[in-house]
Design a protein around this motif. Structure first.
Motif, short mmCIF file in Angstrom:
data_model
loop_
_atom_site.label_atom_id
_atom_site.label_comp_id
_atom_site.label_asym_id
_atom_site.label_seq_id
_atom_site.Cartn_x
_atom_site.Cartn_y
_atom_site.Cartn_z
N ARG A 13 8.12 43.40 66.19
CA ARG A 13 8.67 43.01 64.90
C ARG A 13 7.77 43.54 63.78
O ARG A 13 8.25 44.03 62.77
N GLU A 14 6.47 43.47 63.99
CA GLU A 14 5.52 43.93 62.98
C GLU A 14 5.65 45.43 62.73
O GLU A 14 5.56 45.89 61.59
N SER A 15 5.88 46.16 63.78
CA SER A 15 6.06 47.61 63.65
C SER A 15 7.34 47.92 62.87
O SER A 15 7.36 48.79 62.00
N ARG A 16 8.40 47.19 63.17
CA ARG A 16 9.67 47.40 62.44
C ARG A 16 9.52 47.06 60.96
O ARG A 16 10.06 47.74 60.10
N GLU A 17 8.77 46.00 60.66
CA GLU A 17 8.56 45.62 59.26
C GLU A 17 7.70 46.65 58.53
O GLU A 17 7.91 46.91 57.35
N ALA A 18 6.75 47.24 59.22
CA ALA A 18 5.90 48.26 58.61
C ALA A 18 6.69 49.52 58.29
O ALA A 18 6.31 50.29 57.39
N ALA A 19 7.80 49.75 58.98
CA ALA A 19 8.62 50.94 58.74
C ALA A 19 9.12 51.01 57.30
O ALA A 19 9.27 52.10 56.75
N VAL A 20 9.34 49.86 56.67
CA VAL A 20 9.78 49.83 55.28
C VAL A 20 8.70 50.42 54.37
O VAL A 20 8.98 51.22 53.48
N VAL A 21 7.46 50.05 54.62
CA VAL A 21 6.34 50.55 53.83
C VAL A 21 6.15 52.05 54.10
O VAL A 21 5.92 52.83 53.17
N VAL A 22 6.27 52.44 55.35
CA VAL A 22 6.13 53.86 55.71
C VAL A 22 7.17 54.69 54.97
O VAL A 22 6.84 55.72 54.38
N ALA A 23 8.40 54.25 54.98
CA ALA A 23 9.47 54.99 54.29
C ALA A 23 9.16 55.14 52.81
O ALA A 23 9.35 56.22 52.24
N ASP A 24 8.68 54.08 52.20
CA ASP A 24 8.35 54.12 50.78
C ASP A 24 7.23 55.12 50.50
O ASP A 24 7.31 55.92 49.56
N ILE A 25 6.20 55.11 51.31
CA ILE A 25 5.07 56.03 51.13
C ILE A 25 5.52 57.48 51.33
O ILE A 25 5.19 58.36 50.54
N VAL A 26 6.28 57.71 52.38
CA VAL A 26 6.75 59.07 52.69
C VAL A 26 7.62 59.61 51.56
O VAL A 26 7.47 60.76 51.14
N LYS A 27 8.50 58.78 51.03
CA LYS A 27 9.36 59.21 49.93
C LYS A 27 8.54 59.43 48.65
O LYS A 27 8.74 60.42 47.94
#
Length: 134
Positions: A13-27
């Motif tokens: 679950r923690e990894s899935r939640e971190a994906a939101v932050v990753v997407a924001d940083i990458v964009k």
């Protein structure tokens, strides 16, 4: 600032939640994204678990790539075998990553858990900054 981001995933679950932050940083930084799955080999005499089967890892990486693809982000998938923290840091060094973003279960918040925490070990060994998403 960040041209390349390494995102270790484990299906939690923690990894899935971190994906939101990753997407924001990458964009935000128009960075290259690499998704990493680390398979820890079974202890001697133990059978591999269903979560560590080649099929499960392939599905995990494909699923993570699809999550990012839905947001217009192309992600390279990498699978490695080894101890999680050491392998994450080795891949970050090998691929010359600018940032590692990872979710945390919080197990390293106690003195007993700190030595075993993948997050704590990654922070201490990493060749680049590590962003931990609680």
């Amino acid at each position: 600032m960040f041209k390349s981001v390494l995102f270790p995933v484990d299906g939690s679950r923690e990894s899935r939640e971190a994906a939101v932050v990753v997407a924001d940083i990458v964009k935000t930084y128009q960075a290259k994204l690499t998704i990493l799955s680390v398979v820890e080999p079974p202890e001697e005499g133990q059978e591999p678990t269903p979560n560590n089967s080649p099929e499960a890892i392939a599905n995990l990486l494909k699923s993570a790539q699809e999550v990012f693809a839905q947001q217009g982000i192309e992600a390279e998938a990498v699978e490695r075998q080894g101890k999680a923290a050491f392998t994450i840091c080795d891949v970050a060094d090998e691929l010359d990553m600018d940032l590692i973003v990872m979710g945390s279960r919080g197990t390293g918040l106690t003195d007993e858990g700190a030595a075993e925490s993948v997050t704590n070990l990654t922070i201490n060994l990493s060749p680049c900054p590590v962003l931990v998403v609680p």
